[in-house]
Design a protein around this motif. Sequence first.
Motif: not given
Length: 335
Positions: A45-56
């Motif tokens: 869910e964090a990947v799909l709906y979060g800030d992707r640059e911050r998360v990934l």
Amino acid sequence: MAKDKTATHRFAVAPMMEWTDRHCRYFLRLISKRTFLYTEMVTAEAVLYGDRERVLGFDPAEHPLALQLGGSDADKLAQAARIGAEFGYDEINLNVGCPSDRVQSGRFGACLMAEPALVGACVAEMVASSGLPVTVKCRIGIDDQDAEESLDRFIDEVARAGCASFIVHARKAWLKGLSPKENRDVPPLDYGRVHRLKKRRHDLEIILNGGIESFAAAKAELAHVDGVMLGRAAYADPYLLAEVDGEIFGEEGPVPSRLDVLDAFRPYVEDQLRRGVRLNAMMRHILGLFHGQPRARAFRRHLAEHAHLDGAGIEVLDGARRIVAGESRMSIAAE
């Protein structure tokens, strides 16, 4: 971001929540070029709906690098795995080992060891969507499961779905009655169970994790399994990775000294400071660099007292270097 085509799991550092972030991984890569690194667990869910640059987001220097995902919804995991592949990760890893209450309530982590068919379905979808190797990190069992029969059943089911590499933490996870911290120490280690798994499934890549406290202990286990994964020991004493490239992978060339590593980290720290990253977000990962060395306590104390302050800059790191290099009277007083 080019993927590392020579990546191997012969030696790896475990994914550790709140520890193996991008700053930690960049720092560890300065010590060993061949150690396989993992992100902290990231929920689908964090990947799909979060800030992707911050998360990934990560630095290309971190390769070989795997993204560890948490979840139990095959469709969401497949989407997250595809996005991870687009970001340039070398591998996607599914967490089937975390015992925390929060993870259990979301129906992922170690509780999924009771549902091998579901894990297999998730793996199959992740493989199909990402085009990357999908690995699984698990325990030898949970609660009252028979660790012989249940682990074999779990591995066989998930392997049929397309997983060829398993990282096995050689303890059971007790989902009822033990905290996540206790689950890292209380259930007894059973390396023999992982050795037997490798003998039975010699066609699979089996990586041993759990309780390995030194480079020598890790190297000894390679006689029984395909790879080893260190967690807290590598974080507490990161310079033990300096032996990996030569001793495990046969790489030739000079081994960087601890001061070499510190100096190589400095430009990264300066760049991140310019981007608005707080100094302590990076310094907390290097506290163990001089573990067991003269003036190590003074080095840690200096960083602990100054790196968290508002406006702390590169001068804090430079001061710590002078202390550990014996160039400052502060080192004498602090010892």
